[in-house]
Enzyme design. Structure first.
Site, short mmCIF file in Angstrom:
data_model
loop_
_atom_site.label_atom_id
_atom_site.label_comp_id
_atom_site.label_asym_id
_atom_site.label_seq_id
_atom_site.Cartn_x
_atom_site.Cartn_y
_atom_site.Cartn_z
CD GLU A 24 -3.10 -0.94 0.04
OE1 GLU A 24 -2.97 0.05 -0.66
OE2 GLU A 24 -3.95 -1.56 0.12
CG HIS A 36 -6.37 -4.68 7.81
ND1 HIS A 36 -5.76 -5.89 6.99
CD2 HIS A 36 -6.06 -3.67 7.02
CE1 HIS A 36 -5.38 -5.54 5.87
NE2 HIS A 36 -5.56 -4.16 5.85
ZN LIG Z 1 -4.83 -3.21 4.10
#
Ligand SMILES: [Zn+2]
Length: 219
Positions: free
Chosen positions: A78, A99
């Site tokens: 990411e 998360h």
């Molecule tokens: Zn993620």
């Protein structure tokens, strides 16, 4: 191995381990980065390494084109998201993607978290908005998250998780922990069938405190 960014890499490592200890991620999920000065560089956690196995040398330095500058491991998948935030928000010095469970529940349900807790508005600057869905690691995800983030310090990533930003790692991590708690409060209140938002004039006053603090950070 000695590195001119040793202190910064060690700060990223510590924040990543604290994020895991707080239960905001499991395994190797989520990621942490910090901006390195004004040279369009960042120190970021590597892809797919469990937090317990990370060392200072595992932290990767890349430029804003995600070209490696230092480190052996591939950077977080990411990293594009982190770079997009740094490009869009010169006031941001650290980005943390989690998360965490309750923010993920709200992200799956497509529920924006409205201003319901005083400290939330002061820390986030308003509601926590949900991004449009985009594939993990894609440029589309980076763009949709930046749009949901706007000038605030947190956003939900549709069907995925959350992101918190700040002038430094400490601030970004504390926003991530706060929005997880606020998401839990919001979802529980919703199950009772009633969510009373803060009065609009209070939200305005608290947003003014948020803005004042972020301007102070720029000085
Ligand atoms: Zn993620």
């Amino acid at each position: 191995m000695s590195s001119r960014w040793s202190a910064e890499k060690s700060a990223v490592l510590e924040a990543a381990q604290e994020m895991a200890a707080l239960g905001l991620v499991t395994g190797a999920s989520g990621n942490v980065s910090m901006r390195l000065g004004a040279n369009e560089l960042l120190a970021v956690t590597p892809s797919s390494v469990p937090y317990g196995d990370l060392t200072e040398d595992s932290i990767v330095v890349t430029d804003f084109d995600v070209e490696p500058v230092e480190g052996e491991l591939p950077p977080s998948s990411e990293t594009l998201l982190h770079v997009a935030v740094y490009r869009a928000r010169p006031d941001v010095g650290a980005v943390i993607h989690t998360h965490s469970v309750y923010t993920s529940v709200a992200a799956v349900a497509g529920l924006e978290i409205p201003p319901i807790i005083d400290e939330m508005v002061i820390a986030v600057g308003g509601p926590v908005k949900v991004s449009a869905y985009a594939f993990p690691g894609s440029e589309e995800l980076a763009d949709s998250v930046c749009e949901a983030l706007g000038p605030r310090s947190a956003a939900l990533i549709k069907n995925h998780g959350a992101v918190g930003v700040g002038k430094d790692l400490r601030e970004a991590l504390s926003v991530c922990a706060l929005i997880e708690r606020v998401a839990q409060i919001f979802l529980l209140a919703r199950t009772l069938g009633r969510v009373d938002e803060l009065p609009p004039d209070v939200v305005k006053a608290e947003q003014a405190i948020f803005e004042m603090r972020s301007h102070q950070a720029e000085v």
